[in-house]
Design a protein around this motif. Structure first.
Motif, PDB file in Angstrom:
ATOM      1  N   GLY A  26       0.825  -1.196   0.000  1.00 14.02           N
ATOM      2  CA  GLY A  26       0.000   0.000   0.000  1.00 14.02           C
ATOM      3  C   GLY A  26       0.858   1.244   0.000  1.00 14.02           C
ATOM      4  N   SER A  27       0.255   2.336   0.422  1.00 16.51           N
ATOM      5  CA  SER A  27       0.955   3.614   0.473  1.00 16.51           C
ATOM      6  C   SER A  27       1.825   3.663   1.727  1.00 16.51           C
ATOM      7  CB  SER A  27      -0.047   4.762   0.501  1.00 16.51           C
ATOM      8  OG  SER A  27       0.611   6.005   0.657  1.00 16.51           O
ATOM      9  N   ILE A  31       8.535   2.435   7.355  1.00 18.00           N
ATOM     10  CA  ILE A  31       8.148   1.453   8.359  1.00 18.00           C
ATOM     11  C   ILE A  31       9.171   1.489   9.467  1.00 18.00           C
ATOM     12  CG2 ILE A  31       7.658  -0.957   8.876  1.00 18.00           C
ATOM     13  CD1 ILE A  31       6.931  -1.375   5.975  1.00 18.00           C
ATOM     14  N   ASN A  32       8.733   1.729  10.680  1.00 16.77           N
ATOM     15  CA  ASN A  32       9.646   1.752  11.809  1.00 16.77           C
ATOM     16  C   ASN A  32       9.726   0.349  12.407  1.00 16.77           C
ATOM     17  OD1 ASN A  32      11.350   2.554  13.818  1.00 16.77           O
ATOM     18  ND2 ASN A  32      10.084   4.268  14.496  1.00 16.77           N
ATOM     19  N   ARG A  33       9.390   0.208  13.612  1.00 18.24           N
ATOM     20  CA  ARG A  33       9.500  -1.083  14.300  1.00 18.24           C
ATOM     21  C   ARG A  33       8.539  -2.102  13.697  1.00 18.24           C
ATOM     22  NH1 ARG A  33       6.526  -2.908  18.784  1.00 18.24           N
ATOM     23  NH2 ARG A  33       7.603  -4.188  20.321  1.00 18.24           N
ATOM     24  N   MET A  34       9.004  -3.339  13.530  1.00 21.71           N
ATOM     25  CA  MET A  34       8.173  -4.456  13.089  1.00 21.71           C
ATOM     26  C   MET A  34       8.271  -5.551  14.149  1.00 21.71           C
ATOM     27  SD  MET A  34       9.054  -4.611   9.001  1.00 21.71           S
ATOM     28  CE  MET A  34       7.443  -5.243   8.490  1.00 21.71           C
ATOM     29  N   GLY A  35       7.186  -6.284  14.322  1.00 21.38           N
ATOM     30  CA  GLY A  35       7.221  -7.306  15.352  1.00 21.38           C
ATOM     31  C   GLY A  35       6.214  -8.408  15.130  1.00 21.38           C
ATOM     32  N   ILE A  99       3.790   2.156  10.920  1.00 22.80           N
ATOM     33  CA  ILE A  99       3.922   2.633   9.541  1.00 22.80           C
ATOM     34  C   ILE A  99       3.488   4.090   9.424  1.00 22.80           C
ATOM     35  CG2 ILE A  99       3.068   2.349   7.184  1.00 22.80           C
ATOM     36  CD1 ILE A  99       2.835  -0.639   7.746  1.00 22.80           C
ATOM     37  N   ARG A 100       4.287   4.832   8.686  1.00 23.04           N
ATOM     38  CA  ARG A 100       3.917   6.194   8.309  1.00 23.04           C
ATOM     39  C   ARG A 100       3.616   6.177   6.816  1.00 23.04           C
ATOM     40  NH1 ARG A 100       7.421  11.785   9.273  1.00 23.04           N
ATOM     41  NH2 ARG A 100       5.722  13.217   8.768  1.00 23.04           N
ATOM     42  N   GLU A 101       2.412   6.571   6.444  1.00 21.27           N
ATOM     43  CA  GLU A 101       1.977   6.436   5.058  1.00 21.27           C
ATOM     44  C   GLU A 101       2.468   7.569   4.164  1.00 21.27           C
ATOM     45  OE1 GLU A 101      -2.123   5.414   4.532  1.00 21.27           O
ATOM     46  OE2 GLU A 101      -2.195   4.255   6.377  1.00 21.27           O
ATOM     47  N   ASN A 102       2.536   8.770   4.713  1.00 17.07           N
ATOM     48  CA  ASN A 102       3.001   9.899   3.904  1.00 17.07           C
ATOM     49  C   ASN A 102       3.480  11.006   4.836  1.00 17.07           C
ATOM     50  OD1 ASN A 102       0.612  11.606   4.620  1.00 17.07           O
ATOM     51  ND2 ASN A 102      -0.460  10.018   3.449  1.00 17.07           N
ATOM     52  N   TRP A 103       3.966  12.097   4.243  1.00 15.28           N
ATOM     53  CA  TRP A 103       4.534  13.197   5.026  1.00 15.28           C
ATOM     54  C   TRP A 103       3.480  13.882   5.893  1.00 15.28           C
ATOM     55  CZ3 TRP A 103       9.456  13.143   5.680  1.00 15.28           C
ATOM     56  CH2 TRP A 103      10.301  12.672   4.673  1.00 15.28           C
ATOM     57  N   TYR A 104       2.209  13.712   5.579  1.00 16.95           N
ATOM     58  CA  TYR A 104       1.155  14.427   6.289  1.00 16.95           C
ATOM     59  C   TYR A 104       0.471  13.586   7.358  1.00 16.95           C
ATOM     60  CZ  TYR A 104       1.892  17.115   2.058  1.00 16.95           C
ATOM     61  OH  TYR A 104       2.468  17.817   1.043  1.00 16.95           O
TER      62      TYR A 104
END
Length: 121
Positions: A26-27, A31-35, A99-104
């Motif tokens: 997806g968008s 992705i920071n931490r995964m677990g 997850i961060r999808e976009n700058w906003y």
């Protein structure tokens, strides 16, 4: 819309191995931490293992030396290699990623649908 799709669960005999995979799609900006978490019947969900963007890892004591978490940032995927499985590892395993999808947008936790791991002879 971001999705996490897990695969690799199943039935295995004690002492056997399985490898779980979790791919994010997806968008996605970052992705920071995964677990990986798990929930056994009648028990609360617990963190099994987590990995940072830089590769730092943490494990619950019961899986140390048997499970290994890794990630491929080019594929937005995390893996959980599970060796020497025991009946007490039986649970539904869930993938989690911040997850961060976009700058906003802000970073938010996303969850997979879960995959069943059963360890039994």
């Amino acid at each position: 819309q971001v999705q996490l799709v897990e695969s690799g669960g199943g039935l295995v005999q004690p002492g056997g191995s399985l490898r779980l995979s979790c791919a994010a799609s997806g968008s996605i900006l970052r992705i920071n931490r995964m677990g990986w978490y798990r929930r056994a019947p009648g028990k609360q969900r617990e963190l099994v293992a987590a990995i940072s963007t830089g590769g730092d890892t943490v494990y619950v004591d019961s899986v140390k030396g048997r499970f290994t978490i890794s990630r491929d940032n080019t594929k937005n995927t995390t893996y959980l290699q599970m060796n020497n499985l025991k009946p007490e590892d039986t649970a539904v395993y869930y993938c989690n990623a911040n997850i961060r999808e976009n700058w906003y947008s802000s970073e938010v936790p996303k969850w997979g649908q879960g995959t069943q791991v059963t360890v039994s002879s």
